[in-house]
Design a protein around this motif. Structure first.
Motif, PDB file in Angstrom:
ATOM      1  N   PHE A  35      -3.017  25.885  -4.265  1.00 47.25           N
ATOM      2  CA  PHE A  35      -2.870  25.866  -2.812  1.00 47.25           C
ATOM      3  C   PHE A  35      -1.413  26.083  -2.404  1.00 47.25           C
ATOM      4  O   PHE A  35      -1.131  26.724  -1.396  1.00 47.25           O
ATOM      5  CB  PHE A  35      -3.412  24.568  -2.216  1.00 47.25           C
ATOM      6  CG  PHE A  35      -4.869  24.638  -1.888  1.00 47.25           C
ATOM      7  CD1 PHE A  35      -5.321  25.422  -0.846  1.00 47.25           C
ATOM      8  CD2 PHE A  35      -5.796  23.928  -2.618  1.00 47.25           C
ATOM      9  CE1 PHE A  35      -6.666  25.504  -0.540  1.00 47.25           C
ATOM     10  CE2 PHE A  35      -7.138  24.004  -2.330  1.00 47.25           C
ATOM     11  CZ  PHE A  35      -7.578  24.789  -1.279  1.00 47.25           C
ATOM     12  N   GLY A  36      -0.486  25.559  -3.182  1.00 44.74           N
ATOM     13  CA  GLY A  36       0.932  25.787  -2.898  1.00 44.74           C
ATOM     14  C   GLY A  36       1.292  27.259  -2.971  1.00 44.74           C
ATOM     15  O   GLY A  36       2.014  27.788  -2.115  1.00 44.74           O
ATOM     16  N   ILE A  37       0.776  27.949  -3.977  1.00 45.12           N
ATOM     17  CA  ILE A  37       1.033  29.387  -4.121  1.00 45.12           C
ATOM     18  C   ILE A  37       0.409  30.154  -2.956  1.00 45.12           C
ATOM     19  O   ILE A  37       1.036  31.051  -2.373  1.00 45.12           O
ATOM     20  CB  ILE A  37       0.494  29.898  -5.475  1.00 45.12           C
ATOM     21  CG1 ILE A  37       1.319  29.307  -6.616  1.00 45.12           C
ATOM     22  CG2 ILE A  37       0.504  31.416  -5.527  1.00 45.12           C
ATOM     23  CD1 ILE A  37       0.726  29.529  -7.993  1.00 45.12           C
ATOM     24  N   ILE A  38      -0.821  29.789  -2.600  1.00 47.69           N
ATOM     25  CA  ILE A  38      -1.506  30.473  -1.495  1.00 47.69           C
ATOM     26  C   ILE A  38      -0.755  30.264  -0.188  1.00 47.69           C
ATOM     27  O   ILE A  38      -0.523  31.214   0.573  1.00 47.69           O
ATOM     28  CB  ILE A  38      -2.964  29.994  -1.382  1.00 47.69           C
ATOM     29  CG1 ILE A  38      -3.773  30.468  -2.588  1.00 47.69           C
ATOM     30  CG2 ILE A  38      -3.601  30.488  -0.088  1.00 47.69           C
ATOM     31  CD1 ILE A  38      -5.171  29.878  -2.678  1.00 47.69           C
ATOM     32  N   VAL A  39      -0.342  29.038   0.087  1.00 47.76           N
ATOM     33  CA  VAL A  39       0.399  28.752   1.321  1.00 47.76           C
ATOM     34  C   VAL A  39       1.713  29.531   1.337  1.00 47.76           C
ATOM     35  O   VAL A  39       2.104  30.105   2.361  1.00 47.76           O
ATOM     36  CB  VAL A  39       0.643  27.232   1.474  1.00 47.76           C
ATOM     37  CG1 VAL A  39       1.642  26.948   2.577  1.00 47.76           C
ATOM     38  CG2 VAL A  39      -0.669  26.520   1.759  1.00 47.76           C
ATOM     39  N   LEU A  41       2.381  32.418  -0.176  1.00 48.87           N
ATOM     40  CA  LEU A  41       2.079  33.825   0.084  1.00 48.87           C
ATOM     41  C   LEU A  41       1.758  34.077   1.552  1.00 48.87           C
ATOM     42  O   LEU A  41       2.210  35.062   2.140  1.00 48.87           O
ATOM     43  CB  LEU A  41       0.931  34.298  -0.797  1.00 48.87           C
ATOM     44  CG  LEU A  41       1.233  34.456  -2.287  1.00 48.87           C
ATOM     45  CD1 LEU A  41      -0.050  34.758  -3.053  1.00 48.87           C
ATOM     46  CD2 LEU A  41       2.245  35.554  -2.508  1.00 48.87           C
ATOM     47  N   VAL A  42       0.986  33.186   2.141  1.00 52.51           N
ATOM     48  CA  VAL A  42       0.624  33.350   3.551  1.00 52.51           C
ATOM     49  C   VAL A  42       1.852  33.179   4.442  1.00 52.51           C
ATOM     50  O   VAL A  42       2.031  33.905   5.421  1.00 52.51           O
ATOM     51  CB  VAL A  42      -0.496  32.358   3.944  1.00 52.51           C
ATOM     52  CG1 VAL A  42      -0.715  32.336   5.439  1.00 52.51           C
ATOM     53  CG2 VAL A  42      -1.783  32.718   3.235  1.00 52.51           C
ATOM     54  N   MET A  43       2.722  32.251   4.081  1.00 53.59           N
ATOM     55  CA  MET A  43       3.919  32.002   4.887  1.00 53.59           C
ATOM     56  C   MET A  43       4.889  33.184   4.850  1.00 53.59           C
ATOM     57  O   MET A  43       5.514  33.489   5.858  1.00 53.59           O
ATOM     58  CB  MET A  43       4.629  30.734   4.412  1.00 53.59           C
ATOM     59  CG  MET A  43       3.821  29.463   4.584  1.00 53.59           C
ATOM     60  SD  MET A  43       3.596  29.014   6.298  1.00 53.59           S
ATOM     61  CE  MET A  43       5.152  28.295   6.662  1.00 53.59           C
ATOM     62  N   ILE A  48       7.667  39.735   5.000  1.00 52.58           N
ATOM     63  CA  ILE A  48       7.558  40.998   4.277  1.00 52.58           C
ATOM     64  C   ILE A  48       7.142  42.104   5.242  1.00 52.58           C
ATOM     65  O   ILE A  48       7.657  43.221   5.179  1.00 52.58           O
ATOM     66  CB  ILE A  48       6.555  40.867   3.105  1.00 52.58           C
ATOM     67  CG1 ILE A  48       7.125  39.945   2.049  1.00 52.58           C
ATOM     68  CG2 ILE A  48       6.235  42.222   2.512  1.00 52.58           C
ATOM     69  CD1 ILE A  48       6.162  39.596   0.945  1.00 52.58           C
ATOM     70  N   GLY A  49       6.232  41.813   6.148  1.00 55.35           N
ATOM     71  CA  GLY A  49       5.814  42.792   7.147  1.00 55.35           C
ATOM     72  C   GLY A  49       6.952  43.182   8.079  1.00 55.35           C
ATOM     73  O   GLY A  49       7.047  44.328   8.528  1.00 55.35           O
ATOM     74  N   LEU A  55       2.157  43.111   2.001  1.00 57.78           N
ATOM     75  CA  LEU A  55       1.697  42.232   0.927  1.00 57.78           C
ATOM     76  C   LEU A  55       0.185  42.281   0.909  1.00 57.78           C
ATOM     77  O   LEU A  55      -0.473  41.807   1.823  1.00 57.78           O
ATOM     78  CB  LEU A  55       2.175  40.789   1.166  1.00 57.78           C
ATOM     79  CG  LEU A  55       1.728  39.755   0.157  1.00 57.78           C
ATOM     80  CD1 LEU A  55       2.302  40.090  -1.218  1.00 57.78           C
ATOM     81  CD2 LEU A  55       2.142  38.378   0.579  1.00 57.78           C
ATOM     82  N   ASN A  56      -0.342  42.910  -0.096  1.00 60.98           N
ATOM     83  CA  ASN A  56      -1.791  42.985  -0.259  1.00 60.98           C
ATOM     84  C   ASN A  56      -2.172  42.213  -1.496  1.00 60.98           C
ATOM     85  O   ASN A  56      -1.854  42.623  -2.602  1.00 60.98           O
ATOM     86  CB  ASN A  56      -2.251  44.439  -0.418  1.00 60.98           C
ATOM     87  CG  ASN A  56      -2.766  45.019   0.873  1.00 60.98           C
ATOM     88  OD1 ASN A  56      -3.009  44.297   1.818  1.00 60.98           O
ATOM     89  ND2 ASN A  56      -2.920  46.316   0.902  1.00 60.98           N
TER      90      ASN A  56
END
Length: 144
Positions: A35-39, A41-43, A48-49, A55-56
């Motif tokens: 969950f830490g990695i997912i959060v 990446l989402v953050m 990045i955009g 980020l795909n």
């Protein structure tokens, strides 16, 4: 931007729920790490955009999709076999001897060879039986 906030909030809520539900131990540590990695990446996705990157994170695999389609096709084939057996059984219970049934999923038709003399009541009964198990299929009856 609004979608991003909803995604972050949803992942955070899911993370808290998993944290409450999971017992102490190694599994909890692994789940928290994931969950830490997912959060993370989402953050960082908007950052990045902002710099023109994208980020795909594509977790799908073409081979697994093909395997799932193959699995679903096998399930449908088994359902069709069971439905054909049920048509034979119910027709037999109603006094109609079915010699052969062939199913075409391409043309969505069901061909039945019946060992009895044609009459409209027989056709109506067999049509009703088939419609119960193959509602979208065209029925082709061949009589003795």
């Amino acid at each position: 931007m609004g979608q991003w906030v909803i995604t972050v909030a949803g992942i955070a809520i899911l993370s808290v729920i998993c944290d409450v539900i999971l017992p102490e131990g190694q599994t909890r540590k692994y789940v928290k790490t994931v969950f830490g990695i997912i959060v993370t990446l989402v953050m960082i996705q908007p950052i990045i955009g902002f710099f023109g990157g994208e980020l795909n994170v594509d977790v799908s695999d073409k081979t697994s999709i093909e395997a799932q389609e193959h699995y679903l096709q096998n399930i449908q084939n088994k359902k069709n076999i069971i439905a054909i057996e049920n048509v034979k059984r119910v027709a037999d219970e109603n006094g109609y001897k079915v010699k052969d049934i062939s199913l075409s999923t391409i043309s969505k038709s069901l061909k039945i060879k019946v060992d009895c003399v044609y009459n409209s009541k027989s056709e109506e009964t067999l049509t009703t039986i088939v419609a119960r198990y193959f509602p979208d299929y065209k029925l082709i009856l061949t009589w003795k």
